[in-house]
Design an enzyme around this catalytic site. Structure first.
Site, PDB file in Angstrom:
ATOM      1  N   TRP A  40       0.787  -1.425  -0.145  1.00  0.00           N
ATOM      2  CA  TRP A  40       0.171   0.028  -0.005  1.00  0.00           C
ATOM      3  C   TRP A  40       0.916   1.305   0.106  1.00  0.00           C
ATOM      4  O   TRP A  40       0.377   2.448  -0.304  1.00  0.00           O
ATOM      5  CB  TRP A  40      -0.953  -0.026   0.952  1.00  0.00           C
ATOM      6  CG  TRP A  40      -0.343   0.060   2.517  1.00  0.00           C
ATOM      7  CD1 TRP A  40       1.036  -0.234   3.049  1.00  0.00           C
ATOM      8  CD2 TRP A  40      -0.944   1.074   3.570  1.00  0.00           C
ATOM      9  NE1 TRP A  40       1.014   0.176   4.312  1.00  0.00           N
ATOM     10  CE2 TRP A  40      -0.341   0.927   4.647  1.00  0.00           C
ATOM     11  CE3 TRP A  40      -2.237   1.647   3.704  1.00  0.00           C
ATOM     12  CZ2 TRP A  40      -0.589   1.438   6.113  1.00  0.00           C
ATOM     13  CZ3 TRP A  40      -2.464   2.142   5.090  1.00  0.00           C
ATOM     14  CH2 TRP A  40      -1.682   1.993   6.199  1.00  0.00           C
ATOM     15  N   ASP A  41       2.240   1.014   0.381  1.00  0.00           N
ATOM     16  CA  ASP A  41       3.039   2.016   0.381  1.00  0.00           C
ATOM     17  C   ASP A  41       2.878   2.778  -1.214  1.00  0.00           C
ATOM     18  O   ASP A  41       2.774   4.033  -1.030  1.00  0.00           O
ATOM     19  CB  ASP A  41       4.467   1.850   0.228  1.00  0.00           C
ATOM     20  CG  ASP A  41       4.684   0.882   1.501  1.00  0.00           C
ATOM     21  OD1 ASP A  41       3.874   0.205   1.971  1.00  0.00           O
ATOM     22  OD2 ASP A  41       6.110   1.123   2.041  1.00  0.00           O
ATOM     23  N   GLU A 179       0.873  -3.205  12.847  1.00  0.00           N
ATOM     24  CA  GLU A 179       1.177  -4.655  12.700  1.00  0.00           C
ATOM     25  C   GLU A 179       1.502  -5.269  13.789  1.00  0.00           C
ATOM     26  O   GLU A 179       1.926  -6.517  13.849  1.00  0.00           O
ATOM     27  CB  GLU A 179       2.321  -4.753  11.576  1.00  0.00           C
ATOM     28  CG  GLU A 179       1.386  -4.683  10.346  1.00  0.00           C
ATOM     29  CD  GLU A 179       2.626  -4.318   9.057  1.00  0.00           C
ATOM     30  OE1 GLU A 179       3.753  -4.426   9.307  1.00  0.00           O
ATOM     31  OE2 GLU A 179       2.141  -4.478   7.799  1.00  0.00           O
ATOM     32  N   LYS A 276       2.476   0.231  16.299  1.00  0.00           N
ATOM     33  CA  LYS A 276       3.534   0.384  15.335  1.00  0.00           C
ATOM     34  C   LYS A 276       3.602   1.801  14.702  1.00  0.00           C
ATOM     35  O   LYS A 276       4.476   2.269  14.386  1.00  0.00           O
ATOM     36  CB  LYS A 276       3.805  -0.773  14.256  1.00  0.00           C
ATOM     37  CG  LYS A 276       4.769  -0.946  13.381  1.00  0.00           C
ATOM     38  CD  LYS A 276       4.795  -1.997  12.645  1.00  0.00           C
ATOM     39  CE  LYS A 276       5.844  -2.100  11.647  1.00  0.00           C
ATOM     40  NZ  LYS A 276       5.943  -3.258  10.903  1.00  0.00           N
ATOM     41  N   GLN A 277       2.349   2.071  14.409  1.00  0.00           N
ATOM     42  CA  GLN A 277       2.168   3.207  13.100  1.00  0.00           C
ATOM     43  C   GLN A 277       0.661   3.909  13.327  1.00  0.00           C
ATOM     44  O   GLN A 277      -0.053   3.135  13.819  1.00  0.00           O
ATOM     45  CB  GLN A 277       2.443   2.688  11.784  1.00  0.00           C
ATOM     46  CG  GLN A 277       1.597   1.757  11.119  1.00  0.00           C
ATOM     47  CD  GLN A 277       2.262   0.864  10.176  1.00  0.00           C
ATOM     48  OE1 GLN A 277       3.002   0.057  10.174  1.00  0.00           O
ATOM     49  NE2 GLN A 277       2.184   1.415   8.901  1.00  0.00           N
TER      50      GLN A 277
END
Ligand code: IFM
Length: 428
Positions: A40-41, A179, A276-277
């Site tokens: 998806w980056d 994640e 994580k993000q």
């Protein structure tokens, strides 16, 4: 900062061709990290920059997905689902190529479940296609490939969603953008993106489908739980997240990005409120019109302190949202981290290649966060929030074929275009 931003823009401009199909791996062309696989980056983090500066390159990136729609449909069928299941990691065949194990930092074998569970990629691809169509006004794409992508992704969600006896709809057993938590139920990001995907397919592609099917998409979208507490305006990241143990992440490790899973241990971190993000906050970043009005601040306040930025995708997205919330000092700190991610090898992984998504998100933080530029119907809206330490900020764009140069300083917003364009400027 300016030099580092230019370094990012240079690499973004160099890495995607403008004809045929362009598969952009997470590490671009500069290293073998992730085997060159497409995540998806590329759709969510890099495509917005190219849609707004070099539409032909963004179109080539989408062509890569369009040509693999058939493979994604086969993948869905093999999983016992309908529609199209785009792979979490994609390569030439368009089938799932995420490894199921990798070797960890201490030589241990680590199980990788993202390929089985990080389903939000399906809506991410649909989002990228809509983003391109909105920015460019490419009618051929809108009337052609976009319809196929919207219909087949909506069909996937319709077959993936589970209906409970009380009528509520759920997406179970997923990994969200964060994640560190695997196999969770009702990840707010996945559910709200799926809801957006179903409703967008119904409005933009519904005329080409049977009425019964479109009604079902709308009913499922209306019944999907989203974890929003209407009193606090907080979205619970997934069902049960609020019952996990709090963890003093920043008190122990300080503000810098860290791989918290390695430091704390992957099994332990599953039980902790450590991210994580950006996860819920990716909704505010990607589909601000779909989240509860006024919910940005409370979700930033709640989730940012527990976010490790263990993914390089994280700092610039937070910088963008903090800028939108006029929290300039924190925004600038995270923007600086993101903009030197490879120049200073912040994550000690640049040897495997440049972090293309971070570079795209640096542009988003500047254009969407600090300059506050947004597509708005058939024009642009600009709501700048630039730090007092900057003299100004200039952004050049192409919006629906019109070349636009925006220059912002502390007094004025100057907009130059090569053709008439409706632009609405607001000051906070
Ligand atoms: O796509 C990302 C993911 O969000 C976090 N792990 C690394 C992937 C590739 O950059």
């Amino acid at each position: 900062l300016q030099r580092n931003v230019r370094f990012s823009l240079f690499h973004l401009m160099s890495v995607v061709g403008t004809e045929g199909e362009a598969a952009l791996g997470a590490r671009g062309l500069s290293g073998a990290g992730y085997g060159g696989h497409v995540f998806w980056d590329s759709d969510v983090f890099v495509l917005p920059f190219l849609a707004a500066t070099c539409p032909a390159a963004a179109r080539a990136m989408l062509e890569y997905r369009v040509r693999r729609l058939g493979a994604a449909m086969e993948q869905a069928r093999e999983l016992g689902r309908e529609g199209a299941k785009f792979p979490w990691e994609s390569a030439s065949t368009g089938r799932e190529v995420t490894p199921t194990t990798v070797v960890g930092p201490r030589g241990e074998i680590v199980r990788v479940r993202t390929g089985e569970m990080e389903d939000h990629i399906v809506a991410d691809v649909a989002w990228a296609a809509c983003r391109y169509a909105d920015w460019t006004g490419d009618d051929g794409f809108r009337r052609g490939p976009l319809l196929g992508l919207l219909v087949e992704t909506a069909r996937y969600w319709a077959s993936r969603i589970e209906r409970d006896t009380d009528g509520s709809a759920h997406i179970r057993h997923v990994i969200g953008p964060d994640e560190y938590h695997e196999g969770v139920d009702d990840n707010a990001f996945a559910n709200v993106m799926a809801r957006w995907n179903l409703r967008t397919a119904a409005t933009q592609a519904g005329a080409d489908c049977e009425e019964r099917e479109v009604r079902r998409w709308c009913a499922l979208a209306d019944s999907l739980v989203d974890g929003l507490d209407p009193h606090t305006l907080l979205y619970e990241q997934f069902n049960g997240f609020s019952t996990l143990a709090p963890f003093p992440l920043r008190e122990i490790y300080g503000p810098a990005p860290i791989a918290a899973d390695s430091l704390i241990g992957f099994d332990r971190i599953q039980a902790l409120q450590v991210l994580k993000q950006a996860d819920v906050l990716m909704l505010h970043h990607m589909i601000p019109g779909e989240v509860a009005p006024g919910s940005l601040q409370s979700n930033l306040d709640w989730y940012l302190p527990m976010t490790a930025h263990g993914s390089s995708l994280s700092p610039a997205v937070h910088a963008s949202l903090l800028a939108r919330d006029s929290r300039h000092t924190e925004a600038l700190e995270l923007l600086k981290v993101a903009a030197r991610i490879d120049i200073d090898d912040v994550t000690k992984s640049t040897a495997h290649g440049l972090h293309m998504a971070t570079m795209g998100a640096v542009w988003s933080a500047l254009a969407e966060g600090f300059a506050g530029i947004q597509a708005d119907g058939d024009g642009l809206s600009i709501r700048p929030r630039i730090p007092t330490t900057w003299d100004g900020l200039s952004v050049r764009l192409i919006y629906r074929g019109v070349r636009v140069e925006v220059r912002i300083d502390h007094e004025d917003v100057h907009v130059a275009t090569d053709r008439p364009l409706r632009v609405v400027v607001a000051r906070d």
